[in-house]
Design an enzyme around this catalytic site. Structure first.
Site, PDB file in Angstrom:
ATOM      1  N   CYS A 142       0.787  -1.243   0.000  1.00  0.00           N
ATOM      2  CA  CYS A 142       0.000   0.000   0.000  1.00  0.00           C
ATOM      3  C   CYS A 142       0.820   1.294   0.000  1.00  0.00           C
ATOM      4  O   CYS A 142       0.461   2.227  -0.734  1.00  0.00           O
ATOM      5  CB  CYS A 142      -1.026  -0.003   1.122  1.00  0.00           C
ATOM      6  SG  CYS A 142      -0.644  -1.001   2.547  1.00  0.00           S
ATOM      7  N   ARG A 166       7.324 -11.169   4.873  1.00  0.00           N
ATOM      8  CA  ARG A 166       6.945 -11.001   6.272  1.00  0.00           C
ATOM      9  C   ARG A 166       7.641 -12.074   7.103  1.00  0.00           C
ATOM     10  O   ARG A 166       7.659 -13.247   6.722  1.00  0.00           O
ATOM     11  CB  ARG A 166       5.425 -11.103   6.454  1.00  0.00           C
ATOM     12  CG  ARG A 166       4.660 -10.038   5.693  1.00  0.00           C
ATOM     13  CD  ARG A 166       3.163 -10.169   5.874  1.00  0.00           C
ATOM     14  NE  ARG A 166       2.450  -9.216   5.019  1.00  0.00           N
ATOM     15  CZ  ARG A 166       1.131  -9.147   4.916  1.00  0.00           C
ATOM     16  NH1 ARG A 166       0.374  -9.970   5.625  1.00  0.00           N
ATOM     17  NH2 ARG A 166       0.567  -8.268   4.117  1.00  0.00           N
ATOM     18  N   GLN A 215       1.063 -10.816  -3.284  1.00  0.00           N
ATOM     19  CA  GLN A 215      -0.263 -10.362  -2.852  1.00  0.00           C
ATOM     20  C   GLN A 215      -0.935  -9.653  -4.033  1.00  0.00           C
ATOM     21  O   GLN A 215      -0.349  -8.755  -4.626  1.00  0.00           O
ATOM     22  CB  GLN A 215      -0.118  -9.412  -1.661  1.00  0.00           C
ATOM     23  CG  GLN A 215      -1.372  -9.280  -0.835  1.00  0.00           C
ATOM     24  CD  GLN A 215      -1.102  -8.592   0.498  1.00  0.00           C
ATOM     25  OE1 GLN A 215      -0.270  -7.701   0.584  1.00  0.00           O
ATOM     26  NE2 GLN A 215      -1.799  -9.000   1.539  1.00  0.00           N
ATOM     27  N   ASP A 259      -2.836  -7.253  -4.677  1.00  0.00           N
ATOM     28  CA  ASP A 259      -3.359  -6.046  -4.050  1.00  0.00           C
ATOM     29  C   ASP A 259      -4.054  -5.134  -5.045  1.00  0.00           C
ATOM     30  O   ASP A 259      -3.747  -5.145  -6.235  1.00  0.00           O
ATOM     31  CB  ASP A 259      -2.197  -5.253  -3.447  1.00  0.00           C
ATOM     32  CG  ASP A 259      -2.174  -5.324  -1.936  1.00  0.00           C
ATOM     33  OD1 ASP A 259      -3.252  -5.421  -1.350  1.00  0.00           O
ATOM     34  OD2 ASP A 259      -1.084  -5.280  -1.364  1.00  0.00           O
ATOM     35  N   HIS A 306      -5.496  -0.854  -4.711  1.00  0.00           N
ATOM     36  CA  HIS A 306      -5.805   0.299  -3.882  1.00  0.00           C
ATOM     37  C   HIS A 306      -6.729   1.211  -4.669  1.00  0.00           C
ATOM     38  O   HIS A 306      -6.406   1.635  -5.781  1.00  0.00           O
ATOM     39  CB  HIS A 306      -4.518   0.992  -3.451  1.00  0.00           C
ATOM     40  CG  HIS A 306      -3.646   0.093  -2.638  1.00  0.00           C
ATOM     41  ND1 HIS A 306      -2.544  -0.561  -3.154  1.00  0.00           N
ATOM     42  CD2 HIS A 306      -3.761  -0.331  -1.353  1.00  0.00           C
ATOM     43  CE1 HIS A 306      -2.001  -1.317  -2.222  1.00  0.00           C
ATOM     44  NE2 HIS A 306      -2.726  -1.194  -1.121  1.00  0.00           N
ATOM     45  N   LYS A 326     -12.215  -3.864   8.338  1.00  0.00           N
ATOM     46  CA  LYS A 326     -12.152  -4.638   7.095  1.00  0.00           C
ATOM     47  C   LYS A 326     -13.280  -5.656   7.025  1.00  0.00           C
ATOM     48  O   LYS A 326     -13.868  -6.028   8.044  1.00  0.00           O
ATOM     49  CB  LYS A 326     -10.803  -5.356   6.972  1.00  0.00           C
ATOM     50  CG  LYS A 326     -10.534  -6.361   8.092  1.00  0.00           C
ATOM     51  CD  LYS A 326      -9.202  -7.063   7.902  1.00  0.00           C
ATOM     52  CE  LYS A 326      -8.956  -8.063   9.042  1.00  0.00           C
ATOM     53  NZ  LYS A 326      -7.752  -8.895   8.807  1.00  0.00           N
ATOM     54  N   HIS A 371      -8.311  -0.768   0.485  1.00  0.00           N
ATOM     55  CA  HIS A 371      -7.339  -1.818   0.183  1.00  0.00           C
ATOM     56  C   HIS A 371      -8.157  -3.085  -0.088  1.00  0.00           C
ATOM     57  O   HIS A 371      -9.113  -3.362   0.637  1.00  0.00           O
ATOM     58  CB  HIS A 371      -6.438  -2.136   1.382  1.00  0.00           C
ATOM     59  CG  HIS A 371      -5.767  -0.952   1.999  1.00  0.00           C
ATOM     60  ND1 HIS A 371      -4.413  -0.753   1.925  1.00  0.00           N
ATOM     61  CD2 HIS A 371      -6.249   0.086   2.731  1.00  0.00           C
ATOM     62  CE1 HIS A 371      -4.088   0.346   2.592  1.00  0.00           C
ATOM     63  NE2 HIS A 371      -5.195   0.871   3.090  1.00  0.00           N
TER      64      HIS A 371
END
Length: 639
Positions: free
Chosen positions: A335, A364, A382, A384, A386, A465, A511
């Site tokens: 992000c 991670r 990921q 992702d 945005h 979320k 997100h």
């Protein structure tokens, strides 16, 4: 008299001191047989809890999570009592024995090392205890009395736990016949409720999860209200073991894991086919839904992560390096990079919603003991996106996102349920911002008519979320998709757009991920399909099986024709019997095996054997090509 408001809104009056169980019986004797525990003013309690004031009470059955936990917690105590009966002479020490998501466990310390065969003896003793229907009696005693009791029993782990409690604390214990345990509860009324249970395995576990402490023995089990539900669950576990993605990943040559890179999966050619097909599909869907794809760096400096809040709130999960004597971090999330891309242009309200998607590789740090195949890794891609929107666009954009989720999950035959996660303790931002963000997500779910549950305190540190839990072909659920509403990051990065009034305004950011982690999603698909992928995902879609070498020319000409059409095809030219070749194609779970012999060469046909079927069928090459192309284009699961 105490006035009790029930879940349905009705009010009942009971004598002060009456137990919750007496209240249940007043409502319905048949209900009393099903109720395992209750919630009194929001706190889960035993049925033997006395009612001393006006309250709101909700009855809990096995259908309720807290009801299941009460039953399984009691099962852990029944197992501990059985262990005491069987191994007292071995100096058994009891640590902790909680209920967990699908069952329970108890950690013990003793010289004798338990094996799976010992579990049968423990189960027999548990059966005897269950049949005795021993009451579960809760008592509260002083800290001093609790210390004295467990010191006399020689239970050092219990003593350590009590010493960690405040000196003025009242300590709750539970008695069941000749066994007493330190426990906060709640429990069901008696051991007789634990009618359907199974001990599953013995494993090692460090005391209090600290690898510097002693290794204890952990006995896992599960318990259900009915024996048929237990049998169904155990069958599901057997099926899940057959579908284990680590086992199938090796057998189908999809990926491997190596000690040179623990938590960093290696994808083989077959696995890359699946991965690339998922990415191709992701790009095709997102193009149709109005997304633009970006790519941001994997390593960025400390200042960025301080601005985003990750340096303060997520540091223990990150990897670091230094460049030119400055601190940098390997990104754990995409992000912040997406927000820098947004800032490269001045945006108008006409540009919004702006949907930026990224297939970003993130890292991670996970503890080595928590790594698990493709499900828990240290680096993953990921998927992702945005989304930058005006406040007025929030609900419509959430609906648009859920439309995309619907399409993707249906493609894989996966249904889902939704879960709304609210503000955690370690969070950023004001109460007002969090309340507005949470209400927006909740309203979007309700407007869509989606059933959902609220997961208190499990939101991200920057916003609430919606999590989407997928149900696979054997009934398990997996958390994959997420939509997070973020009013904080745009403020921290000073993101703006020019509104219709000509003034600068702050965008709202969403997100969201669909697959979640591509690696994990592949693991889920391996288990969902038991390795038998639909044609469009199968690493090898067609295997051509010539009977003898005189059929090779026809086989390889056919291979070229299929290959040139984009079909993934191989020829098995080994000097093996046809039965062996067919069996191996089935073991490798290849959708279509084509047998080529004299008759096929003469007629210009193929004899088709589909995966999982015993019968064959003869068809023209053109008809077979149409069949394959239709299955690929439709992404149909069936062959």
């Amino acid at each position: 008299m105490a006035n009790i408001k029930l879940k349905d809104g009705s009010v009942r009056s009971v004598e002060d001191g009456s137990t919750v169980l007496e209240l249940v019986k007043q409502v319905s004797n048949s209900l009393a047989k099903k109720v395992l525990a209750a919630k009194m003013d929001g706190k889960t309690v035993d049925l033997m809890t006395p009612i001393t004031k006006d309250a709101e009470i909700e009855f809990l059955t096995f259908e309720d999570e807290d009801g299941r936990w009460a039953l399984r917690h009691t099962a852990a105590h029944v197992m501990a009592q059985a262990l005491q009966h069987l191994y007292a002479k071995d100096g058994i020490q009891f640590a902790i024995g909680p209920a967990i998501e699908n069952g329970f466990y108890y950690d013990i310390d003793m010289e004798k090392k338990l094996t799976d065969s010992d579990l049968k003896d423990i189960e027999k003793e548990m059966d005897r205890i269950v049949k005795q229907n021993i009451p579960m009696i809760r008592k509260e005693i002083s800290r001093a009395d609790a210390l004295k009791f467990f010191e006399e029993k020689g239970q050092s782990y219990k003593v350590e736990l009590i010493n960690d409690l405040p000196e003025d604390a009242l300590i709750s214990i539970y008695e069941q016949g000749d066994f007493t345990d330190l426990c906060a509860g709640p429990h069901v009324v008696s051991t007789g409720k634990v009618k359907a249970f199974k001990l599953q395995s013995v494993a090692g576990a460090y005391w209090r999860g600290n690898e510097k402490n002693k290794m204890l023995q952990r006995i896992y089990g599960t318990a259900f209200e009915k024996k048929e539900d237990l049998a169904e669950y155990l069958h599901m576990l057997e099926e899940a073991a057959k579908r284990d993605h680590r086992k199938l990943g090796k057998e189908l040559d999809l990926f491997s894991l190596h000690e040179e890179g623990p938590g960093f999966p290696f994808f083989h050619p077959n696995g890359m086919v699946i991965r690339n097909e998922l990415i191709n599909y992701w790009r095709e869907v997102h193009r149709r839904y109005g997304y633009q794809e970006i790519k941001t760096p994997m390593i960025m400096n400390r200042k960025l992560w301080e601005t985003s809040g990750h340096w303060d709130h997520y540091k223990e999960n990150m990897y670091f390096t230094q460049i030119d004597e400055e601190d940098y971090a390997v990104k754990p999330m995409n992000c912040p990079g997406g927000m820098l891309v947004y800032k490269t242009h001045v945006h108008s309200y006409r540009d919004l919603p702006l949907r930026l998607g990224e297939l970003g590789l993130v890292h991670r740090h996970e503890k080595s003991g928590e790594l698990h195949g493709l499900f828990r890794v240290r680096n993953f891609t990921q998927d992702d996106a945005h989304l930058f929107v005006t406040p007025e666009q929030i609900e419509k954009e959430i609906q648009h996102t859920i439309d995309l989720f619907d399409e993707v999950y249906k493609t894989f035959g996966l249904s889902y349920t939704a879960e709304l996660s609210t503000r955690p303790e370690d969070s950023m931002g004001s109460d007002e911002i969090w309340e507005k963000a949470t209400a927006a997500l909740q309203h979007a779910l309700e407007a869509r008519g989606l059933n959902y549950i609220i997961n208190e305190g499990d939101g991200a540190f920057y916003g609430p979320k919606i999590d989407f839990h997928l149900r696979d072909s054997i009934g398990r659920t997996w958390q994959c998709g997420t939509i997070q509403l973020d009013m904080l990051m745009p403020e921290k990065f000073d993101l703006t757009y020019v509104g219709e009034d000509g003034e600068k305004h702050r965008p709202i950011m969403l997100h969201r991920v669909v697959y979640g982690s591509i690696e994990r999603f592949i693991g889920i698909l391996i288990e969902n399909y038991a390795g038998a992928f639909p044609v469009w995902l199968a690493p090898v879609q067609v295997k051509i099986l010539p009977i003898t070498d005189k059929h090779f020319d026809y086989a390889f000409d056919l291979r070229k024709k299929l290959f040139d059409l984009g079909i993934r095809v191989e020829v098995d030219e080994r000097n093996e019997k046809m039965g062996y070749k067919i069996r191996e194609a089935q073991v490798k779970k290849i959708p279509y095996a084509l047998v080529i012999g004299d008759q096929e060469m003469q007629d210009g046909n193929v004899t088709l054997r589909k995966y999982g079927e015993k019968d064959s069928q003869t068809m023209s090459v053109d008809d077979f090509i149409k069949l394959v192309q239709d299955k690929i284009a439709s992404k149909e699961e069936k062959y």
